[in-house]
Design an enzyme around this catalytic site. Structure first.
Site, PDB file in Angstrom:
ATOM      1  N   ASP A 133      -1.519  -0.651   6.222  1.00 25.60           N
ATOM      2  CA  ASP A 133      -1.610   0.061   7.493  1.00 25.60           C
ATOM      3  C   ASP A 133      -3.049   0.260   7.932  1.00 25.60           C
ATOM      4  O   ASP A 133      -3.305   0.954   8.915  1.00 25.60           O
ATOM      5  CB  ASP A 133      -0.951   1.452   7.374  1.00 25.60           C
ATOM      6  CG  ASP A 133      -1.792   2.404   6.548  1.00 25.60           C
ATOM      7  OD1 ASP A 133      -2.217   3.448   7.075  1.00 25.60           O
ATOM      8  OD2 ASP A 133      -2.063   2.092   5.372  1.00 25.60           O
ATOM      9  N   ASP A 143       0.868  -1.168   0.000  1.00 20.80           N
ATOM     10  CA  ASP A 143       0.000   0.000   0.000  1.00 20.80           C
ATOM     11  C   ASP A 143       0.913   1.229   0.000  1.00 20.80           C
ATOM     12  O   ASP A 143       2.110   1.120   0.285  1.00 20.80           O
ATOM     13  CB  ASP A 143      -0.886  -0.030   1.249  1.00 20.80           C
ATOM     14  CG  ASP A 143      -1.668   1.250   1.448  1.00 20.80           C
ATOM     15  OD1 ASP A 143      -2.374   1.677   0.521  1.00 20.80           O
ATOM     16  OD2 ASP A 143      -1.537   1.841   2.543  1.00 20.80           O
ATOM     17  N   ASP A 168      -0.206   5.107   0.983  1.00 24.14           N
ATOM     18  CA  ASP A 168      -0.454   6.078   2.050  1.00 24.14           C
ATOM     19  C   ASP A 168      -0.528   5.398   3.408  1.00 24.14           C
ATOM     20  O   ASP A 168      -1.351   4.516   3.636  1.00 24.14           O
ATOM     21  CB  ASP A 168      -1.754   6.836   1.771  1.00 24.14           C
ATOM     22  CG  ASP A 168      -1.658   7.639   0.488  1.00 24.14           C
ATOM     23  OD1 ASP A 168      -0.639   8.315   0.293  1.00 24.14           O
ATOM     24  OD2 ASP A 168      -2.598   7.571  -0.340  1.00 24.14           O
TER      25      ASP A 168
END
Length: 245
Positions: free
Chosen positions: A206, A45, A47
């Site tokens: 995250d 991922d 961001d």
């Protein structure tokens, strides 16, 4: 929609055990040491995983929601992390202000984000994750799979000098991605572009929705970077605990 609400409910039941200064053995790095030798590709991922964008993103969300009259507390921001921007707006609008247009709100947020960056607030790398990408560059294929806008993702990776690490970059605004996270489409497509079966890929996320997407994609392992010892939010947490001691 009912589908999005059901996915949010599932994600909200996921338990995340963030290690504390007294529980260093719970470090995600130890788990990765065991699984990475079996990986044939890594998918990240962007961001909050490669780039520390979340504080900046929340500022643009707050400015947008204040402008259009929506409530979006920071707890909700992190709960919805990983979903495409327009899908989050659809959820907020359905709950609070049905007369608003999700696409128009998304355009406003994009402008507010540009304004925040113009003020000098630029996201830096999340070193503990970026170092993994650097370590495996040239050894196995690497990709980015992000719910962000493609131009923002590419520019963010270029800005910190890591775009060249990746063999593919997949974003949720591409036509081939029918459904964004928490659906598995983007991670399945990333593995396909790398020419690797999802079951042989390790993914890094995250957000709860991203973790759900990785698991649904059938990846070899879904790594929650929030569990890493030097992940930015964890460093801040330990500093707070030290100051309070």
């Amino acid at each position: 929609t009912d589908e999005i609400q059901n996915l949010i409910t599932v994600a909200s039941t996921m338990t995340i055990n963030i290690p504390t200064k007294d529980d260093e053995t719970c470090c995600e790095t130890l788990r990765l040491d065991e699984v990475l030798p079996s990986a044939k590709a890594l998918v990240f991922d962007c961001d909050g995983t490669l780039l520390d964008t979340m504080p900046i993103y929340y500022e643009s969300w707050k400015r947008t929601c204040d402008e259009v009259g929506l409530s979006f507390p920071i707890e909700s921001f992190y709960a919805y992390a990983g979903m495409p921007v327009v899908d989050i707006f659809k959820k907020l609008i359905d709950e609070q202000k049905p007369t608003l247009c999700p696409q128009e709100c998304e355009a406003k947020k994009k402008q507010h984000h540009a304004d925040v960056e113009a003020e000098g607030r630029i996201a830096g790398p999340i070193d503990v994750v970026v170092q993994l990408a650097r370590d495996y560059r040239g050894r196995i294929p690497l990709a980015v799979a992000s719910s962000g806008w493609r131009d923002h993702v590419i520019n963010g990776l270029k800005r910190i000098g890591i775009l060249e690490l990746f063999d593919a970059v997949v974003t949720a605004d591409e036509e081939e991605v029918e459904k964004g996270k928490p659906h598995p489409d983007i991670f399945i497509l990333a593995a396909k572009r790398l020419g690797v079966d999802p079951k042989d890929c390790v993914g890094f996320e995250d957000a709860d929705f991203g973790m759900q997407a990785l698991q649904s994609a059938g990846y070899l392992y879904a790594s929650d970077v929030r569990l890493m010892k030097m992940y930015p939010r964890n460093v801040e947490k330990r500093m707070e605990e030290t100051n309070q001691a």
